[in-house]
Design an enzyme around this catalytic site. Sequence first.
Site, short mmCIF file in Angstrom:
data_model
loop_
_atom_site.label_atom_id
_atom_site.label_comp_id
_atom_site.label_asym_id
_atom_site.label_seq_id
_atom_site.Cartn_x
_atom_site.Cartn_y
_atom_site.Cartn_z
N LYS A 81 4.14 42.76 57.94
CA LYS A 81 3.16 43.14 57.16
C LYS A 81 3.15 43.27 55.79
CE LYS A 81 1.95 48.48 56.06
NZ LYS A 81 1.92 49.93 56.85
N ARG A 124 -0.41 54.64 62.78
CA ARG A 124 0.99 54.79 62.71
C ARG A 124 2.00 55.86 61.63
NH1 ARG A 124 3.78 53.97 57.97
NH2 ARG A 124 4.27 51.92 57.47
#
Length: 340
Positions: A81, A124
């Site tokens: 990420k 998330r």
Amino acid sequence: MSTAEILFLNNKAMEELGVTDMQAVINDVERVYVLKHQGDIIAPGKCVMRWGKTVEDENVMGRINAMPGYIGGEYDMAGIKWIGSGPMNFKKGLPRASVTIILNDPDTKLPVCIADGTAVSTMRTGASGGVAVRLLAKSDASVMTICGAGAQAPTQLEAALIARPSINTLYVYDIKMENAERFCESTMKKYPHIKAISTSDIEKATRESDIIDCVTLASEPFIKGEWLKKGAFVMNMADFEVDYDCVKKADKLVVDYWDSIKHRMISTVALMWKEGLVKDEDIHAELGEILSGDKPARENDDEIIYFNAVGAGISDIAVTTRCYKNAQKTGKGIKLPYWE
Ligand SMILES: NC(=O)c1ccc[n+]([C@@H]2O[C@H](COP(=O)([O-])OP(=O)(O)OC[C@H]3O[C@@H](n4cnc5c(N)ncnc54)[C@H](O)[C@@H]3O)[C@@H](O)[C@H]2O)c1
């Protein structure tokens, strides 16, 4: 030589593939906590590339973080990420945070997918908060305060409402009152049963709240431990927003990933650990230990519980992997020739 392809999934494709399905994201996040507890992950520390020399510089000039990882179980996927934070982007009409996720085949290590991860990240983080609320907030929690009416706020609320549908009053506190007002307006449109109140009186809001959720950019605490009522659940989802007394007053300290929190060294409990005011053994549990049944969650309605989440790239990789697998089934996304 063989050919190789990368699947490109932009924000629209990710939405069609289920990134905004909060219940599915909660399931992903819970699985990640459990797989981490079982040791079925690889998660080297977050790499933070900062501009400037101080936290104040960073809050103006920004940073880009890299969070690589591998997640096992049914996901079996590696990736990274890559998250940019441009605090002044609002002047250009751009969001502060931008997120790109690259997935790599764990066997060949080749990249297989590049996805917009902006929604993955807010979903998330909301889901992590929701899991914590399910395990740690009072069962009949009805009043919640959200501090920071930015990108994270809507998903924090959405997941908290899945965990505690009993929430009927929401206080919203933000240094920019217009942000708080805007969020209250959209909340009452989306959830007509909720009374959403923008406020500058954070003391009153805290004193009344069962759940206090902090998602601001503050580097000076503005929530005092003396304001917490019996049974309060304090969510330190960002940095240094709650004072040391909030931690001292808590009956349980729960975290998502303790080593990462100490590595990042920016949240209240991390700063207290650095000063020797909190020891490793004072941490009651990581969420994975509670979800695996090794440690208890909330045990009564009087406990004050402090929760700190730093987040982990493996959650983003799990959510993106689910969307990627859906794309493979449905043929969505754009295939890019990587090696021809
Ligand atoms: N724990 C995690 O996994 C995780 C994941 C993503 C983001 N975060 C953190 O959440 C925080 C919020 O992220 P975002 O994307 O919503 O940011 P954002 O810039 O979209 O919104 C932040 C909001 O906080 C308000 N704010 C700033 N300073 C404040 C203060 N001192 N008091 C009250 N309000 C203040 C701003 O006005 C803005 O409305 C950031 O610190 C980010 O690093 C944590």
